[in-house]
Design an enzyme around this catalytic site. Structure first.
Site, PDB file in Angstrom:
ATOM      1  N   THR A 101       0.697  -1.166  -0.056  1.00 16.21           N
ATOM      2  CA  THR A 101       0.089   0.130   0.090  1.00 16.21           C
ATOM      3  C   THR A 101       0.728   1.493  -0.096  1.00 16.21           C
ATOM      4  O   THR A 101       1.722   1.339   1.035  1.00 16.21           O
ATOM      5  CB  THR A 101      -0.836   0.084   1.074  1.00 16.21           C
ATOM      6  OG1 THR A 101      -1.882  -1.126   1.084  1.00 16.21           O
ATOM      7  CG2 THR A 101      -1.576   1.260   1.261  1.00 16.21           C
ATOM      8  N   LYS A 176      -7.525   1.435  -2.840  1.00 16.61           N
ATOM      9  CA  LYS A 176      -7.315   1.000  -1.268  1.00 16.61           C
ATOM     10  C   LYS A 176      -7.484   2.304  -0.139  1.00 16.61           C
ATOM     11  O   LYS A 176      -7.741   1.899   0.794  1.00 16.61           O
ATOM     12  CB  LYS A 176      -5.814   0.384  -1.449  1.00 16.61           C
ATOM     13  CG  LYS A 176      -5.281   0.195  -0.122  1.00 16.61           C
ATOM     14  CD  LYS A 176      -6.115  -0.935   0.682  1.00 16.61           C
ATOM     15  CE  LYS A 176      -5.528  -1.075   2.087  1.00 16.61           C
ATOM     16  NZ  LYS A 176      -4.046  -1.977   2.163  1.00 16.61           N
ATOM     17  N   LYS A 251      -0.937   5.186   8.677  1.00 17.33           N
ATOM     18  CA  LYS A 251      -0.247   5.323   7.286  1.00 17.33           C
ATOM     19  C   LYS A 251      -1.165   5.549   6.022  1.00 17.33           C
ATOM     20  O   LYS A 251      -1.062   6.469   5.295  1.00 17.33           O
ATOM     21  CB  LYS A 251       0.652   4.231   7.077  1.00 17.33           C
ATOM     22  CG  LYS A 251       1.261   4.104   5.658  1.00 17.33           C
ATOM     23  CD  LYS A 251       1.694   2.598   5.337  1.00 17.33           C
ATOM     24  CE  LYS A 251       2.037   2.371   3.892  1.00 17.33           C
ATOM     25  NZ  LYS A 251       2.474   0.916   3.534  1.00 17.33           N
TER      26      LYS A 251
END
Length: 305
Positions: A101, A176, A251
């Site tokens: 990611t 995502k 994050k």
């Protein structure tokens, strides 16, 4: 005449940590020859115990492999891995699959660099956490050309329950971070509601029984309830150990908010969730599951700007 059985593709897997380890194990279980590389010797040892073969470097893993899968911490690591070793070592026919990611810009840039070298590549970040990685039930959001998606899909199918083509290079990462912004904000709202119910004298199980069947229902409640009891499999019943770390949620929220700034999108709920998870991480909560944000909300009144 007996048909010869077609050999399964050989796969290089770079990054076999908490998520990648389970993913590589499922590829080995499906019959692939999986070459595992990680900077952690313990991670490689676990991969070997699960049917993979240890190699000494990313380049050795990629040499002649039919597919290269990476699961790395951040965009800088992905760029360094591909530009440093993997592009040079990749066979012309190999499909490159980055499951990390990372930021959309880096995903697009690395994808374009692969295309310039005549290599097929997709960005394919995952949703589902370590339990889904171990169980082979991840959801993959895939960005890249149609032909690259078609080449990657059989490999991703061995690791997941859903493999969805989101569009061109970088669109897997876009999907995502948008998804996880919803997840982070929804978990905060769910945790807030349980804390309020508790302070009002409403039993947690009773509140769950009502809201899980009413308009407050969400995945954060019914699959990942932030308080112990109502959902026995949620990390709340394991003192918030395992699952998806709050530091990783932070994050992803940072990536989403940064992308929103670049795109000129307004994301006040996402930004507020980022601020709360930053506060939680600053106070030592980064290693706990992200549903442990409920602990922060049980404390003194919080003002986040």
């Amino acid at each position: 005449m007996t048909k010869r059985k077609q050999a399964m593709p050989t796969i290089a897997f770079i990054g076999v940590g908490n998520m990648g380890g389970g993913m590589a194990a499922n590829l080995a279980k499906a019959g692939h020859a999986v070459r595992a590389f990680d900077l952690s010797a313990d991670a490689v040892a676990r991969a070997v115990a699960n049917g993979c073969t240890a190699v000494a470097s990313a380049a050795e893993a990629a040499d002649g492999a039919d597919a290269i899968v990476t699961m790395l911490p951040a965009g800088a690591h992905v760029r360094a891995a591909y530009e440093g070793d993997l592009f040079a070592a990749a066979a012309p026919h190999a499909i490159l699959i980055d499951c990390s990611t990372i930021d959309v810009a880096t995903a697009k840039s690395v994808g374009e660099a692969a295309a310039q070298r005549g290599l097929a590549m997709v960005d394919a970040p995952v949703s589902g956490g370590t339990a889904a990685a171990d169980g082979g039930t991840l959801t993959f959001m895939v960005g890249g050309p149609d032909a690259a998606f078609a080449a990657a899909k059989p490999i991703l199918d061995a690791m997941g329950k859903a493999v969805i083509h989101a569009g061109g290079a970088g669109m897997g990462q876009a999907a995502k971070i948008c998804n996880n912004m919803i997840l982070g904000a929804t978990m905060v709202a769910t945790a807030e509601a349980f804390v309020l119910a508790e302070k009002l004298g409403l039993d947690a199980q009773t509140f769950f029984d009502i809201s899980s069947r009413a308009s407050g229902q969400s995945w954060s409640m019914t699959s990942y309830c932030p308080v112990p009891g109502p959902v026995p499999t949620s990390p709340a019943n394991r003192d918030y150990q395992g699952g998806f770390a709050a530091a990783l949620m932070l994050k992803d929220l940072k990536l989403a908010v940064a992308a929103a700034t670049t795109a000129g999108a307004s994301v006040p709920m996402g930004a507020q969730a980022e601020a709360l998870y930053q506060l939680f991480a600053n106070n030592g909560g980064g290693g706990q599951d992200f549903s442990a944000i409920v602990k922060l909300l049980r404390g003194p009144a919080i003002a986040v700007t």
